[in-house]
Design an enzyme around this catalytic site. Structure first.
Site, PDB file in Angstrom:
ATOM      1  N   CYS A 251       0.859  -1.178   0.000  1.00  0.00           N
ATOM      2  CA  CYS A 251       0.000   0.000   0.000  1.00  0.00           C
ATOM      3  C   CYS A 251       0.898   1.232   0.000  1.00  0.00           C
ATOM      4  CB  CYS A 251      -0.890   0.006   1.234  1.00  0.00           C
ATOM      5  SG  CYS A 251      -2.259   1.188   1.092  1.00  0.00           S
TER       6      CYS A 251
ATOM      7  N   CYS B  89      -0.069   4.204   1.693  1.00  0.00           N
ATOM      8  CA  CYS B  89      -0.420   5.191   2.734  1.00  0.00           C
ATOM      9  C   CYS B  89       0.690   5.401   3.759  1.00  0.00           C
ATOM     10  CB  CYS B  89      -1.740   4.843   3.409  1.00  0.00           C
ATOM     11  SG  CYS B  89      -1.750   3.264   4.261  1.00  0.00           S
TER      12      CYS B  89
ATOM     13  N   LYS C 243     -12.344  -4.785   1.989  1.00  0.00           N
ATOM     14  CA  LYS C 243     -11.790  -3.971   3.065  1.00  0.00           C
ATOM     15  C   LYS C 243     -12.715  -2.783   3.285  1.00  0.00           C
ATOM     16  CE  LYS C 243      -7.767  -1.260   4.379  1.00  0.00           C
ATOM     17  NZ  LYS C 243      -6.379  -0.945   4.096  1.00  0.00           N
TER      18      LYS C 243
ATOM     19  N   ARG D 222      -3.295   3.436  12.577  1.00  0.00           N
ATOM     20  CA  ARG D 222      -2.735   4.615  11.888  1.00  0.00           C
ATOM     21  C   ARG D 222      -1.687   5.297  12.746  1.00  0.00           C
ATOM     22  NH1 ARG D 222      -8.399   6.153   8.874  1.00  0.00           N
ATOM     23  NH2 ARG D 222      -8.406   4.218   7.675  1.00  0.00           N
TER      24      ARG D 222
ATOM     25  N   ARG E 193     -10.957   7.604   3.818  1.00  0.00           N
ATOM     26  CA  ARG E 193     -10.706   6.614   2.770  1.00  0.00           C
ATOM     27  C   ARG E 193     -11.993   6.082   2.133  1.00  0.00           C
ATOM     28  NH1 ARG E 193      -5.470   6.545   3.933  1.00  0.00           N
ATOM     29  NH2 ARG E 193      -4.557   5.573   5.800  1.00  0.00           N
TER      30      ARG E 193
ATOM     31  N   GLU F 147     -16.354  -7.861  -5.166  1.00  0.00           N
ATOM     32  CA  GLU F 147     -14.933  -7.531  -4.967  1.00  0.00           C
ATOM     33  C   GLU F 147     -14.078  -8.801  -4.958  1.00  0.00           C
ATOM     34  OE1 GLU F 147     -13.038  -5.041  -4.852  1.00  0.00           O
ATOM     35  OE2 GLU F 147     -14.145  -3.227  -4.339  1.00  0.00           O
TER      36      GLU F 147
ATOM     37  N   LYS G  38     -11.928  -7.689   5.954  1.00  0.00           N
ATOM     38  CA  LYS G  38     -11.344  -6.861   6.996  1.00  0.00           C
ATOM     39  C   LYS G  38     -12.224  -5.662   7.281  1.00  0.00           C
ATOM     40  CE  LYS G  38      -7.481  -3.805   7.490  1.00  0.00           C
ATOM     41  NZ  LYS G  38      -6.458  -3.068   6.867  1.00  0.00           N
TER      42      LYS G  38
ATOM     43  N   SER H  90      -6.681  -3.429  14.338  1.00  0.00           N
ATOM     44  CA  SER H  90      -6.167  -2.744  15.524  1.00  0.00           C
ATOM     45  C   SER H  90      -7.264  -2.346  16.514  1.00  0.00           C
ATOM     46  CB  SER H  90      -5.382  -1.510  15.091  1.00  0.00           C
ATOM     47  OG  SER H  90      -6.175  -0.659  14.288  1.00  0.00           O
TER      48      SER H  90
ATOM     49  N   TYR I 140      -3.069  -9.361  15.989  1.00  0.00           N
ATOM     50  CA  TYR I 140      -1.992  -8.926  16.881  1.00  0.00           C
ATOM     51  C   TYR I 140      -1.867  -9.871  18.077  1.00  0.00           C
ATOM     52  CZ  TYR I 140      -2.552  -4.964  13.844  1.00  0.00           C
ATOM     53  OH  TYR I 140      -2.646  -4.187  12.713  1.00  0.00           O
TER      54      TYR I 140
HETATM   55  C1  PBG Z   1      -3.077   0.172   4.802  1.00  0.00           C
HETATM   56  C2  PBG Z   1      -3.640  -0.680   5.867  1.00  0.00           C
HETATM   57  C3  PBG Z   1      -4.463  -0.325   6.947  1.00  0.00           C
HETATM   58  C4  PBG Z   1      -4.639  -1.476   7.715  1.00  0.00           C
HETATM   59  C5  PBG Z   1      -3.972  -2.500   7.055  1.00  0.00           C
HETATM   60  N1  PBG Z   1      -3.384  -2.000   5.910  1.00  0.00           N
HETATM   61  C6  PBG Z   1      -4.970   0.992   7.375  1.00  0.00           C
HETATM   62  C7  PBG Z   1      -5.970   1.722   6.612  1.00  0.00           C
HETATM   63  O1  PBG Z   1      -6.523   1.264   5.622  1.00  0.00           O
HETATM   64  O2  PBG Z   1      -6.200   2.861   7.016  1.00  0.00           O
HETATM   65  C8  PBG Z   1      -5.407  -1.561   9.011  1.00  0.00           C
HETATM   66  C9  PBG Z   1      -4.941  -2.602   9.969  1.00  0.00           C
HETATM   67  C10 PBG Z   1      -5.412  -2.434  11.378  1.00  0.00           C
HETATM   68  O3  PBG Z   1      -6.218  -1.537  11.707  1.00  0.00           O
HETATM   69  O4  PBG Z   1      -4.974  -3.237  12.195  1.00  0.00           O
HETATM   70  N2  PBG Z   1      -3.954   0.673   3.871  1.00  0.00           N
END
Ligand code: PBG
Length: 328
Positions: A121, A123, A196, A206, A218, A234, A249, A275, A314
């Site tokens: 990614c 970001c 996602k 983040r 996003r 998707e 996710k 997270s 995690y």
């Molecule tokens: C990157 C990405 C994200 C996560 C995994 N890959 C963050 C987002 O899309 O903002 C989130 C993982 C998590 O919250 O544990 N795009």
């Protein structure tokens, strides 16, 4: 089906041995994947405030965590990189000596028992924090594809077993598959973050990945939380483009989507316990409001029962360690 009193559902719940015998869903350490946040330097271990127990680490410290995970039987690790330098197009993402690339090389030497996955990614690498390049204030889908492909090829060259695009651009799986094949990495697998969802559950991440968008959110590229049928489209599109595995996710709030995607695709499916899900369980556990270990295991079992083959969490090392004991 016979009814009461000839049928008594409680007969098979009487003893631990009976319950184990007829349990439909099992959780194994090999199905768990541990996300790690890698940054430059040595001896670096910076706690992530909103994710107690999770740290940003330099490669050497990341290896310590990976070895512990491997020893507990964890199936794999998923690498996120925190670069030293960010720019408009995220060019550090394909730096041969970036933290992810160095981390992958080290893992392939030191932890042969782990599947090495990388998050693909932009970001973490863009100065604006969006998952693609901008044009006129919007994320430009088609201009982003080539950059993602460059990043994926660079991870594969370092030795990644699986690349996992999480950007949600249309057409990225095909672009990445073609680039990998052209670069001689036809053996590298793609796990696409197919469904996602946009939303609040990624907040703590983040901070961990230093990837919050500088403006906006996003929602123009990640999915709307009200949609389940769209997740099937998707996933099927990504499989058509060459995804070897697909992901849903977050996991816990989207168990229905996990089930539907698994049923519709019959493909290996990963679910990401993100997270925010981790932080909620961990925080309530720290306050003594819930039994952290039991809620952790119950949440993972539910994700498996819904249909996930693989869980990115995690909790991977903690859960695998419990499973290796006499956990029931
Ligand atoms: C990157 C990405 C994200 C996560 C995994 N890959 C963050 C987002 O899309 O903002 C989130 C993982 C998590 O919250 O544990 N795009």
């Amino acid at each position: 089906m016979p009814s009461f009193p000839s049928s008594r559902q409680r007969r098979l719940r009487r003893t631990p041995a009976l319950r184990r015998l007829v349990r439909e869903t099992h959780l194994a350490p090999s199905q768990l994947v541990l996300p790690v946040f890698v940054r430059a330097g040595a001896n670096v271990r910076t706690p992530v405030a909103a994710m107690p127990g999770v740290d940003q680490t330099s490669v050497d410290e990341m290896l310590t965590d990976a070895r512990r995970a491997e020893a507990a039987g964890v199936g794999g690790v998923l690498l996120f990189g925190i670069p030293e330098r960010k720019d408009a197009e995220g060019s550090s993402a394909w730096d041969e000596h970036g933290p992810v690339q160095e981390g992958v090389r080290a893992l392939k030497c030191e932890c042969p028992g782990l599947v090495v996955m990388t998050d693909v990614c932009l970001c973490e690498y863009t100065d604006h924090g969006h998952c693609g390049v901008l044009r006129g204030g919007e994320v430009d889908n088609d201009a982003t594809l080539e950059l993602l492909a460059r990043e994926a090829v660079s991870h594969a060259r370092a030795g990644a077993d699986v690349v996992a695009p999480s950007d949600m651009m249309d057409g990225r799986v095909r672009a990445i598959r073609e680039a990998l094949d052209a670069a001689g990495s036809s053996h590298t697998a793609i796990l696409s973050y197919a469904a996602k969802y946009a939303g609040p559950f990624y907040g703590p991440f983040r901070e961990a990945a230093e990837s919050a968008p500088r403006f906006g959110d996003r929602r123009s590229y990640q999915m709307d939380g009200g949609n389940a049928e769209e997740a099937l489209r998707e996933a099927l599109l990504d499989i058509d483009e060459g995804a070897d595995m697909v992901m849903v996710k977050p996991a816990g709030p989207f168990l229905d989507v996990i089930h539907r995607v698994k049923t519709a695709t019959q493909h290996p499916l990963a679910a990401y316990q993100v997270s925010g899900e981790y932080a909620m369980i961990q925080a309530a556990g720290e306050r003594g409001w819930i039994d952290r270990d039991r809620v952790m295991m119950a949440s993972l079992l539910s994700i498996r029962r819904a249909g996930a083959d693989v869980i990115i969490t995690y909790f991977a090392t903690a859960a695998a360690t419990l499973l290796g004991g006499d956990w029931d």
